[in-house]
Design a protein around this motif. Structure first.
Motif, PDB file in Angstrom:
ATOM      1  N   ARG A   1      -6.655   9.531   9.147  1.00  0.00           N
ATOM      2  CA  ARG A   1      -5.820   8.328   8.781  1.00  0.00           C
ATOM      3  C   ARG A   1      -6.111   7.849   7.539  1.00  0.00           C
ATOM      4  O   ARG A   1      -7.184   7.753   6.841  1.00  0.00           O
ATOM      5  N   GLN A   2      -4.805   7.539   6.907  1.00  0.00           N
ATOM      6  CA  GLN A   2      -5.072   6.819   5.593  1.00  0.00           C
ATOM      7  C   GLN A   2      -4.525   5.600   5.593  1.00  0.00           C
ATOM      8  O   GLN A   2      -3.285   5.275   5.730  1.00  0.00           O
ATOM      9  N   TYR A   3      -5.285   4.393   5.228  1.00  0.00           N
ATOM     10  CA  TYR A   3      -5.195   2.965   5.445  1.00  0.00           C
ATOM     11  C   TYR A   3      -5.423   2.180   4.094  1.00  0.00           C
ATOM     12  O   TYR A   3      -6.660   2.349   3.620  1.00  0.00           O
ATOM     13  N   SER A   4      -4.325   1.824   3.672  1.00  0.00           N
ATOM     14  CA  SER A   4      -4.447   0.984   2.456  1.00  0.00           C
ATOM     15  C   SER A   4      -4.045  -0.387   2.500  1.00  0.00           C
ATOM     16  O   SER A   4      -3.437  -0.958   3.438  1.00  0.00           O
ATOM     17  N   GLN A   5      -4.985  -1.413   2.116  1.00  0.00           N
ATOM     18  CA  GLN A   5      -4.911  -2.743   1.958  1.00  0.00           C
ATOM     19  C   GLN A   5      -4.977  -3.338   0.488  1.00  0.00           C
ATOM     20  O   GLN A   5      -5.386  -2.727  -0.415  1.00  0.00           O
ATOM     21  N   GLY A   6      -4.192  -4.433   0.437  1.00  0.00           N
ATOM     22  CA  GLY A   6      -4.194  -5.185  -0.810  1.00  0.00           C
ATOM     23  C   GLY A   6      -4.829  -6.680  -1.000  1.00  0.00           C
ATOM     24  O   GLY A   6      -4.755  -7.303   0.164  1.00  0.00           O
ATOM     25  N   SER A   7      -5.411  -7.009  -2.059  1.00  0.00           N
ATOM     26  CA  SER A   7      -5.663  -8.206  -2.090  1.00  0.00           C
ATOM     27  C   SER A   7      -5.454  -9.029  -3.324  1.00  0.00           C
ATOM     28  O   SER A   7      -5.533  -8.689  -4.215  1.00  0.00           O
ATOM     29  N   THR A   8      -4.878 -10.160  -3.495  1.00  0.00           N
ATOM     30  CA  THR A   8      -4.439 -10.790  -4.544  1.00  0.00           C
ATOM     31  C   THR A   8      -5.640 -12.211  -4.728  1.00  0.00           C
ATOM     32  O   THR A   8      -5.017 -12.903  -5.579  1.00  0.00           O
ATOM     33  N   ASP A   9      -6.443 -12.301  -3.984  1.00  0.00           N
ATOM     34  CA  ASP A   9      -7.250 -13.291  -4.320  1.00  0.00           C
ATOM     35  C   ASP A   9      -8.819 -12.921  -4.494  1.00  0.00           C
ATOM     36  O   ASP A   9      -9.842 -13.503  -4.222  1.00  0.00           O
ATOM     37  N   GLY A  10      -8.768 -11.695  -5.080  1.00  0.00           N
ATOM     38  CA  GLY A  10     -10.325 -11.206  -5.555  1.00  0.00           C
ATOM     39  C   GLY A  10     -11.081 -10.594  -4.608  1.00  0.00           C
ATOM     40  O   GLY A  10     -12.324 -10.591  -4.727  1.00  0.00           O
ATOM     41  N   GLY A  11     -10.310 -10.472  -3.495  1.00  0.00           N
ATOM     42  CA  GLY A  11     -11.292  -9.635  -2.198  1.00  0.00           C
ATOM     43  C   GLY A  11     -11.635 -10.497  -1.185  1.00  0.00           C
ATOM     44  O   GLY A  11     -12.175 -10.190  -0.177  1.00  0.00           O
ATOM     45  N   LYS A  12     -10.987 -11.709  -1.411  1.00  0.00           N
ATOM     46  CA  LYS A  12     -11.507 -12.570  -0.144  1.00  0.00           C
ATOM     47  C   LYS A  12     -10.549 -12.516   0.972  1.00  0.00           C
ATOM     48  O   LYS A  12     -11.122 -12.593   2.102  1.00  0.00           O
TER      49      LYS A  12
END
Length: 307
Positions: A282-293
């Protein structure tokens, strides 16, 4: 002298013989060229004489000392060769070369312990040529010694450290030919070929999308200095991403720093590779635009090994 046909003939003959004589006189080689010729011809007696003279004229030239030592070793003058190899090292010969030559000389002299000591030093200094080591006739007397087997194995590992270091093999579960689908609904997403390269030190991903012309590659390496895995992703749309992380609880866990965006806040990514079995990842990608909160899914792929 008056210019007459007879005088002209005499002048012509003189010039012909003068030219012929100068062409026939051999020009002697300079001492270094002459020494190189006899060395390349394995004329060891002449080589010893030539390089003995050259070392006297240029005592700081390590190449001259090394070649003098090689000639002395080949002539069976082992003590003299050992002294010359030691001088060659002091003058600048790379230690792995001089210590290997000392090991050969000690083996020929009948001193196996001293030979193994020198081989250890050569290995510590960067020697990594197992094929040369196993085929070296000068070391034939050591072949039946258990210490030789150990040295040979160490040399193989030194030549290809990534093949043997366990940290370099942590991501091998991703290697193979894969059909890639979107995890939810299993719609085809692309094809990926993951392969080893550069002495098994680099895991290279070759990605092609199913429904577009998008393609890319990633280069995955274990950074010995930082003691972490790193991925460098590049693609055919001028994209480039640098991930870093490591294996945690069986999951290859990659992160990015905050990446500036054309508009809006910077984006931080979290990319995971999760082994679901011998033939599924499994390749799972996530993104954060609040510094990882907080994190939002970007994509979720399943790699299915091609049969």
């Amino acid at each position: 002298m008056h210019w007459t046909p007879r005088n002209a003939t005499r002048c012509l003959l003189f010039l012909m013989f003068a030219t012929l004589s100068s062409a026939q006189i051999p020009v002697p080689d300079d001492p270094e060229t002459a020494a190189d010729k006899v060395y390349q011809a394995h004329d060891w007696k002449s080589s010893e004489a030539a390089y003995s003279s050259l070392t006297q004229k240029a005592p700081s030239n390590f190449r001259f000392w090394y070649r003098l030592a090689t000639a002395q070793k080949s002539l069976g003058k082992y003590d003299a060769a050992l002294d010359s190899f030691a001088t060659a090292e002091k003058a600048g010969t790379p230690r792995y070369l001089s210590q290997y030559a000392i090991a050969e000389t000690q083996a020929l002299k009948g001193n196996p312990t001293a030979s193994f000591t020198a081989l250890d030093e050569a290995l510590k200094s960067g020697y990594a040529l197992p094929d040369q080591l196993s085929a070296d006739a000068d070391l034939a007397s050591l072949h039946n010694d258990p210490r030789f087997v150990k040295i040979l194995e160490q040399t193989k590992r030194a030549q290809a450290p990534c093949k043997f270091g366990p940290e370099f093999r942590q991501f091998d579960f991703w290697i193979g030919e894969w059909n890639v689908v979107i995890a939810k609904g299993e719609m085809p997403a692309g094809d990926s070929r993951i392969e080893l390269s550069l002495g098994d030190c680099v895991i290279v991903e070759n990605w092609t999308s199913k429904n577009s012309l998008y393609a890319g590659k990633s280069y995955n390496v274990y950074n010995v200095t930082e003691k972490r895995w790193e991925q460098f992703w590049v693609d055919n749309s001028a994209g480039m991403i640098h991930f870093y992380g490591g294996l945690k609880d069986g999951v290859m866990d990659y992160w990015t720093d905050e990446i500036p965006q054309p508009s809006g806040p910077a984006l931080k990514r979290h990319l995971q590779f999760i082994q679901l079995g011998p033939d599924k990842v499994r390749q799972y990608s996530q993104g954060s635009t609040d510094g990882g909160k907080s994190w939002k899914p970007e994509y979720d792929f399943t790699y299915i090994r091609k049969k």
